[in-house]
Design an enzyme around this catalytic site. Structure first.
Site, PDB file in Angstrom:
ATOM      1  N   HIS A 122       2.101   2.890   1.586  1.00  0.00           N
ATOM      2  CA  HIS A 122       2.454   2.673   2.992  1.00  0.00           C
ATOM      3  C   HIS A 122       3.561   1.611   3.033  1.00  0.00           C
ATOM      4  O   HIS A 122       3.622   0.752   2.151  1.00  0.00           O
ATOM      5  CB  HIS A 122       1.193   2.162   3.711  1.00  0.00           C
ATOM      6  CG  HIS A 122       1.316   2.004   5.189  1.00  0.00           C
ATOM      7  ND1 HIS A 122       1.936   0.925   5.773  1.00  0.00           N
ATOM      8  CD2 HIS A 122       0.882   2.785   6.213  1.00  0.00           C
ATOM      9  CE1 HIS A 122       1.866   1.039   7.086  1.00  0.00           C
ATOM     10  NE2 HIS A 122       1.234   2.173   7.389  1.00  0.00           N
ATOM     11  N   ASP A 199      -4.233  -2.240  -1.907  1.00  0.00           N
ATOM     12  CA  ASP A 199      -4.251  -1.975  -0.475  1.00  0.00           C
ATOM     13  C   ASP A 199      -5.468  -1.088  -0.191  1.00  0.00           C
ATOM     14  O   ASP A 199      -5.452   0.107  -0.458  1.00  0.00           O
ATOM     15  CB  ASP A 199      -2.934  -1.282  -0.092  1.00  0.00           C
ATOM     16  CG  ASP A 199      -2.915  -0.840   1.362  1.00  0.00           C
ATOM     17  OD1 ASP A 199      -3.941  -0.998   2.058  1.00  0.00           O
ATOM     18  OD2 ASP A 199      -1.868  -0.316   1.797  1.00  0.00           O
ATOM     19  N   GLN A 202      -7.478   2.273   3.608  1.00  0.00           N
ATOM     20  CA  GLN A 202      -8.173   3.548   3.812  1.00  0.00           C
ATOM     21  C   GLN A 202      -9.468   3.600   2.995  1.00  0.00           C
ATOM     22  O   GLN A 202     -10.503   4.037   3.489  1.00  0.00           O
ATOM     23  CB  GLN A 202      -7.264   4.722   3.402  1.00  0.00           C
ATOM     24  CG  GLN A 202      -5.974   4.837   4.207  1.00  0.00           C
ATOM     25  CD  GLN A 202      -6.202   5.200   5.662  1.00  0.00           C
ATOM     26  OE1 GLN A 202      -7.226   5.759   6.037  1.00  0.00           O
ATOM     27  NE2 GLN A 202      -5.243   4.869   6.519  1.00  0.00           N
ATOM     28  N   LYS A 225      -9.252   0.112  11.376  1.00  0.00           N
ATOM     29  CA  LYS A 225      -9.549   1.415  10.755  1.00  0.00           C
ATOM     30  C   LYS A 225     -11.013   1.478  10.340  1.00  0.00           C
ATOM     31  O   LYS A 225     -11.525   2.537   9.989  1.00  0.00           O
ATOM     32  CB  LYS A 225      -8.667   1.624   9.519  1.00  0.00           C
ATOM     33  CG  LYS A 225      -7.173   1.672   9.843  1.00  0.00           C
ATOM     34  CD  LYS A 225      -6.372   1.955   8.607  1.00  0.00           C
ATOM     35  CE  LYS A 225      -4.928   1.545   8.727  1.00  0.00           C
ATOM     36  NZ  LYS A 225      -4.120   2.406   9.589  1.00  0.00           N
ATOM     37  N   CYS A 363       4.461   6.200   7.981  1.00  0.00           N
ATOM     38  CA  CYS A 363       4.929   4.951   7.349  1.00  0.00           C
ATOM     39  C   CYS A 363       4.911   5.074   5.838  1.00  0.00           C
ATOM     40  O   CYS A 363       4.503   4.147   5.126  1.00  0.00           O
ATOM     41  CB  CYS A 363       4.100   3.751   7.797  1.00  0.00           C
ATOM     42  SG  CYS A 363       4.188   3.440   9.544  1.00  0.00           S
TER      43      CYS A 363
HETATM   44  N1  7TS Z   1      -1.944   0.499   4.123  1.00  0.00           N
HETATM   45  C1  7TS Z   1      -2.422   1.715   4.350  1.00  0.00           C
HETATM   46  C2  7TS Z   1      -2.901   2.563   3.200  1.00  0.00           C
HETATM   47  C3  7TS Z   1      -2.488   2.179   5.668  1.00  0.00           C
HETATM   48  O1  7TS Z   1      -2.989   3.409   5.894  1.00  0.00           O
HETATM   49  C4  7TS Z   1      -2.025   1.367   6.723  1.00  0.00           C
HETATM   50  C5  7TS Z   1      -2.011   1.851   8.141  1.00  0.00           C
HETATM   51  C6  7TS Z   1      -1.574   0.080   6.422  1.00  0.00           C
HETATM   52  C7  7TS Z   1      -1.530  -0.319   5.101  1.00  0.00           C
HETATM   53  C8  7TS Z   1      -1.143  -0.890   7.470  1.00  0.00           C
HETATM   54  O2  7TS Z   1      -2.231  -1.281   8.230  1.00  0.00           O
HETATM   55  P1  7TS Z   1      -2.045  -2.227   9.511  1.00  0.00           P
HETATM   56  O3  7TS Z   1      -3.376  -2.224  10.143  1.00  0.00           O
HETATM   57  O4  7TS Z   1      -1.650  -3.575   8.995  1.00  0.00           O
HETATM   58  O5  7TS Z   1      -0.989  -1.582  10.349  1.00  0.00           O
HETATM   59  N2  7TS Z   1      -1.893   3.243   8.239  1.00  0.00           N
HETATM   60  C9  7TS Z   1      -1.614   3.938   9.353  1.00  0.00           C
HETATM   61  C10 7TS Z   1      -1.597   5.326   9.358  1.00  0.00           C
HETATM   62  O6  7TS Z   1      -1.840   6.015   8.384  1.00  0.00           O
HETATM   63  N3  7TS Z   1      -1.278   5.751  10.579  1.00  0.00           N
HETATM   64  O7  7TS Z   1      -1.112   4.676  11.361  1.00  0.00           O
HETATM   65  C11 7TS Z   1      -1.317   3.561  10.606  1.00  0.00           C
END
Ligand code: 7TS
Length: 405
Positions: A122, A199, A202, A225, A363
């Site tokens: 990401h 990371d 997920q 999430k 992303c």
């Molecule tokens: N890493 C992964 C694997 C992610 O899926 C996401 C967000 C992030 C980092 C960033 O997370 P944040 O909460 O700091 O924004 N992924 C997604 C997605 O898949 N669709 O919208 C956000």
């Protein structure tokens, strides 16, 4: 313990709503999950009964709020089996957690030092490292992804060398749902004297994570999430590593003492939590974790997998659709493109049937480029989804298909 999806659904009021005259089928939980009543109530309860700023007071409300905030830290510790709650730093989310590590750890990097990433990251796990490429002259290396969405672990191993200072990989891809072999990667990184950041945005939602068993140095995830609120997430770092990291931001609560001439810093985790933190959100995250931990997580994972399998089974033989990511052991995310259709159009048509999927680059532009597409549509399954919803998604997709055929 067993798992009953209808009982779970009753805890998510938003799932009762209609969209475009149809029952909502929410298949965008990988972007942000819906929240159970337990999370809302924990935040409301704190707001109504025990709210003040944390770590500053000698009065009862401040102490009660501080206790609740620190209990949430303990919940995060338990979720990922960190050795100590002082290894858990609250951040705004995974993005801020990775920026924190890149920015603080990055201060020790020299031109020519190497960071090893993968093509399936990401942007949150790419862009902060690009900052270091620009500011410190570090070199970024990207491990390739195989055609079925597996990480080329052998190639990753070859990229790790004597100049590697950090390996930063996703535990589970937000597009491909590939689950990477973290313990194996940790061994490779450590054998070369590198650190490993994972990371877990997920993965932590769908599987048990044990940062000690995996032997990761840093692990990050976001609350929203994980059925918790936005604006809160966590960084795990091994105690000895956090102890050596300089602060990320300066301000209140992160100092030991300040004079006009100098400043000394508090110990972790407070060193990395400058200013008033997201108190209610941390409490909400703690509630989300406690709620999730009260479920049979293996049964939840099996349920989510069955939803994905249902979609696969029903679309078996569909030659007008290409799935992105079919790695063995992958998670419950179905990313796809319909021949002759832009993913955005597919998502908008599905919305007419009340089905919410995400479409775009997710992303993950380098990954899109790797697969020769600019976008994909993505149905991501959560514990509150049902087999009937998996069917509703496929039914809507089959109707959508007639627009493009
Ligand atoms: N890493 C992964 C694997 C992610 O899926 C996401 C967000 C992030 C980092 C960033 O997370 P944040 O909460 O700091 O924004 N992924 C997604 C997605 O898949 N669709 O919208 C956000």
């Amino acid at each position: 313990m067993s798992f009953d999806v209808e009982t779970i659904r009753a805890e998510f009021p938003i799932l009762q709503r209609q969209v475009n005259g149809r029952p909502l089928v929410y298949l965008d939980s990988a972007a942000s999950a819906q929240k159970p009543v337990a999370v809302m109530e924990a935040m409301t309860h704190a707001t109504r009964t025990a709210y003040a700023n944390v770590h500053r007071g000698l009065h009862t409300l401040a102490n009660e709020t501080t206790d609740a905030y620190e209990r949430a830290r303990e919940s995060v510790r338990g979720l990922i089996n960190a050795a100590s709650a002082s290894e858990i730093v609250f951040t705004k989310g995974a993005t801020e957690a990775i920026n924190l590590v890149a920015s603080s750890f990055g201060q020790s990097l020299l031109p020519g030092d190497e960071i090893v990433l993968t093509q399936m990251e990401h942007h949150a796990n790419i862009v902060p490292w690009h900052f270091l490429r620009r500011s410190r002259g570090v070199v970024l290396r990207f491990a390739p992804v195989l055609d079925d969405g597996r990480l080329d672990v052998a190639a990753l191993g070859e990229l790790i060398g004597p100049r590697t200072r950090m390996v930063a990989v996703t535990h589970m891809s937000n597009v491909l749902a590939t689950v990477n072999p973290i313990a194996e990667i940790a061994a490779m990184a450590h054998a070369a004297g590198s650190l490993l950041l994972v990371d877990g945005c997920q993965a932590v939602v769908h599987q048990r994570v044990d940062v000690q068993a995996l032997d990761v140095d840093f692990y990050v995830f976001s609350g929203h999430k994980l059925y918790g609120p936005t604006g809160i997430g966590a960084l795990y770092g091994k105690a000895a590593l956090l102890a050596d990291l300089p602060p990320y931001q300066g301000g209140g609560e992160m100092i030991e003492s300040v004079t006009l001439e100098d400043v000394t810093y508090a110990d972790p985790p407070h060193r990395f939590e400058a200013g008033t933190p997201a108190i209610l959100e941390a409490i909400g995250l703690g509630a989300a974790i406690d709620w999730l931990q009260g479920l049979d997580r293996d049964a939840v994972a099996a349920h989510e997998h069955a939803l994905y399998e249902r979609v696969k089974e029903r679309l078996n033989g569909a030659n007008w659709l290409t799935e992105m990511g079919t790695a063995p052991g992958k998670g419950a995310i179905f990313s796809f493109n319909v021949d002759g259709a832009h993913a955005h159009d597919v998502a908008q048509l599905l919305d007419r049937y009340g089905v919410a999927v995400r479409a775009g680059s997710h992303c993950a532009e380098p990954l899109m480029r790797r697969f020769g597409v600019s976008a994909s549509a993505r149905a991501s399954f959560a514990l509150y989804n049902t087999l009937a919803e998996a069917d509703a998604f496929v039914d809507a997709l089959l109707k959508t298909r007639t627009f493009f055929a």
